[in-house]
Scaffold this motif. Structure first.
Motif, PDB file in Angstrom:
ATOM      1  N   TYR A 160       0.810  -1.220   0.000  1.00 38.42           N
ATOM      2  CA  TYR A 160       0.000   0.000   0.000  1.00 38.42           C
ATOM      3  C   TYR A 160       0.843   1.269   0.000  1.00 38.42           C
ATOM      4  O   TYR A 160       0.728   2.098  -0.891  1.00 38.42           O
ATOM      5  CB  TYR A 160      -0.955   0.006   1.194  1.00 38.42           C
ATOM      6  CG  TYR A 160      -1.831   1.231   1.233  1.00 38.42           C
ATOM      7  CD1 TYR A 160      -2.871   1.381   0.330  1.00 38.42           C
ATOM      8  CD2 TYR A 160      -1.597   2.240   2.150  1.00 38.42           C
ATOM      9  CE1 TYR A 160      -3.663   2.510   0.344  1.00 38.42           C
ATOM     10  CE2 TYR A 160      -2.387   3.377   2.172  1.00 38.42           C
ATOM     11  CZ  TYR A 160      -3.417   3.508   1.273  1.00 38.42           C
ATOM     12  OH  TYR A 160      -4.196   4.628   1.288  1.00 38.42           O
TER      13      TYR A 160
ATOM     14  N   CYS B 151       1.531   3.635  -3.321  1.00 40.08           N
ATOM     15  CA  CYS B 151       0.781   4.887  -3.239  1.00 40.08           C
ATOM     16  C   CYS B 151       1.714   6.083  -3.368  1.00 40.08           C
ATOM     17  O   CYS B 151       1.448   7.017  -4.131  1.00 40.08           O
ATOM     18  CB  CYS B 151       0.016   4.935  -1.923  1.00 40.08           C
ATOM     19  SG  CYS B 151      -1.121   6.313  -1.817  1.00 40.08           S
TER      20      CYS B 151
ATOM     21  N   SER C  66       3.004   6.326  -6.888  1.00 36.12           N
ATOM     22  CA  SER C  66       1.991   6.839  -7.795  1.00 36.12           C
ATOM     23  C   SER C  66       1.796   8.343  -7.623  1.00 36.12           C
ATOM     24  O   SER C  66       1.650   9.074  -8.596  1.00 36.12           O
ATOM     25  CB  SER C  66       0.677   6.100  -7.544  1.00 36.12           C
ATOM     26  OG  SER C  66      -0.260   6.409  -8.512  1.00 36.12           O
TER      27      SER C  66
END
Length: 122
Positions: free
Chosen positions: A90, A94, A97
């Motif tokens: 996660y 994240c 990104s």
């Protein structure tokens, strides 16, 4: 906004790391006592926050069993694996990104839609 989200994710990760460190210190402290102290009832110090309404008497043996039942820090190892999974599955994707570090790693990404330089260089 993205900045607040990043701060929240960092705070959650830092909080979990601090909990893991405190648990490891607690287990080490409990394991440092010899077994002759196992039947002794533990009492909290005056400066430790706890719920005074909960009346419970724990012996050192019970605390040792609750924190490290197999004597091998397996609870710490399990929680460390969970934290690694959070970061790998996660947190890292994240952050990557959000900051565009995945640019060029897949064929359907247009690099022009991601930040090309650091925010502080503008």
């Amino acid at each position: 906004n993205n900045g607040e989200f990043i701060v929240r994710m960092d705070a959650a990760l830092r909080n979990r790391l601090n909990q893991l460190f405190a648990l490891e210190q607690c287990i080490s402290a409990v394991n440092s006592y010899s077994e002759r102290y196992d039947p002794f009832i533990l009492k909290s110090k005056g400066n430790v926050r706890y719920d005074a309404l909960i009346e419970s008497n724990f012996t050192l043996a019970e605390l040792r069993l609750a924190l490290d039942p197999f004597g091998d820090y397996s609870l710490v190892q399990h929680l460390t694996k969970e934290l690694d999974e959070y970061v790998d599955m996660y947190y890292s994707p994240c952050i990557a990104s959000l900051f565009g570090t995945n640019v060029g790693s897949t064929s359907d990404v247009e690099p022009k839609y991601f930040m090309a330089s650091a925010w502080h260089s503008h």
